[in-house]
Motif scaffolding. Structure first.
Motif, PDB file in Angstrom:
ATOM      1  N   MET A   1       6.043  -7.037  -1.957  1.00 21.75           N
ATOM      2  CA  MET A   1       5.839  -6.633  -3.349  1.00 21.75           C
ATOM      3  C   MET A   1       7.176  -6.250  -3.958  1.00 21.75           C
ATOM      4  SD  MET A   1       2.947  -4.229  -5.020  1.00 21.75           S
ATOM      5  CE  MET A   1       1.876  -5.668  -5.053  1.00 21.75           C
ATOM      6  N   GLY A 103       3.598 -10.582  -5.658  1.00 25.46           N
ATOM      7  CA  GLY A 103       2.950  -9.293  -5.901  1.00 25.46           C
ATOM      8  C   GLY A 103       3.963  -8.389  -6.575  1.00 25.46           C
ATOM      9  N   ARG A 125      -4.238   0.377  -3.884  1.00 27.24           N
ATOM     10  CA  ARG A 125      -4.366  -1.002  -3.400  1.00 27.24           C
ATOM     11  C   ARG A 125      -5.478  -1.132  -2.359  1.00 27.24           C
ATOM     12  NH1 ARG A 125       1.261  -3.384  -1.401  1.00 27.24           N
ATOM     13  NH2 ARG A 125       0.177  -5.381  -1.705  1.00 27.24           N
ATOM     14  N   GLU A 179      -1.426  -8.090  -7.600  1.00 32.42           N
ATOM     15  CA  GLU A 179      -1.320  -8.713  -6.289  1.00 32.42           C
ATOM     16  C   GLU A 179      -0.958 -10.192  -6.449  1.00 32.42           C
ATOM     17  OE1 GLU A 179      -1.251  -7.096  -3.619  1.00 32.42           O
ATOM     18  OE2 GLU A 179      -2.455  -5.273  -3.841  1.00 32.42           O
TER      19      GLU A 179
END
Length: 245
Positions: A1, A103, A125, A179
């Protein structure tokens, strides 16, 4: 991410500060800017790769790129928005469609907020959530805010400035966790949105996703001080808040 910042807008209501700078580089605490604060937040939660969508006065961001990387221990990728002064930010987010696949934690380049917002989103998350909006459920709302109605069972049902504040669950503050699995669907919804009307917001792209059947979740941020800087009054509030963070 990775982190993602939208910093392409002209910020005309902040002139003369924005005569030579994008909004994200207007100082809010000494020499510290909104972009500095956001990169600091990203670094604190372990996001060391950051993409920034630039457009209006992009040369100012390019000029600070190396300094910002050294200061915050991040690697920056700058993405040019070729229509920054013509179209709204649905197109700006679409310009970052490739990095969405990693993400991202997305932050608007004009939102002063504490790192607790990023921490809240990252903690939310899981459980199949694809997109999570940071939501202020404490603030008293007015006409200008990006308001959200949330169904406890199905997530966001409506996101727009154009609703009665009394009907809203809260205000979207301009920070989202996306995401990677949502990237293609979001890019397609954004494209449909700006092709329908280039003046639309990326939040209208979120509404397009909801209309298509995707669940968009929210994470309430609690009673924290933050501000979206659109005009000089907002900038004054931003400077009061930024020195606390």
């Amino acid at each position: 991410m990775i982190g993602l910042v939208l910093a392409a807008g002209a910020g005309r209501r902040l002139r003369p500060h924005t005569d030579t700078l994008p909004k994200a580089l207007v100082p809010v605490d000494g020499d510290t800017t909104v972009l500095d604060l956001t990169l600091g937040n990203f670094a604190k939660v372990g996001l060391t790769e950051v993409a920034i969508v630039v457009g209006y006065r992009k040369e100012a961001v390019y000029a600070r790129k190396e300094e910002l990387e050294k200061t915050y221990g991040v690697t920056l990728t700058l993405i040019d928005n070729d229509k920054a002064e013509e179209w709204n930010n649905a197109y700006s987010l679409w310009c970052a469609r490739d990095v969405l696949k990693n993400g991202v934690v997305l932050a608007n380049g004009d939102t002063v907020h504490p790192v607790s917002v990023e921490e809240t989103l990252l903690a939310a998350r899981g459980d199949g959530k694809k997109i999570i909006l940071a939501l202020d459920t404490v603030k008293n709302l007015a006409d200008e805010e990006m308001k959200v109605i949330v169904d406890p069972a199905t997530g966001v049902s409506r996101i727009t400035k154009l609703m009665d504040p009394a009907t809203a669950t809260g205000e979207y503050i301009g920070v989202t966790l996306i995401e990677g699995e949502a990237a293609d669907e979001l890019a397609d919804a954004l494209k449909a949105t700006f092709e329908r009307d280039p003046d639309l917001y990326y939040e209208d792209g979120y509404q397009e996703l909801v209309n298509r059947g995707m669940t968009i979740d929210v994470a309430p941020i609690g009673d924290v001080r933050w501000v979206e800087i659109d005009n000089h009054d907002d900038l004054a509030r931003g400077r009061e808040i930024a020195c606390r963070y």
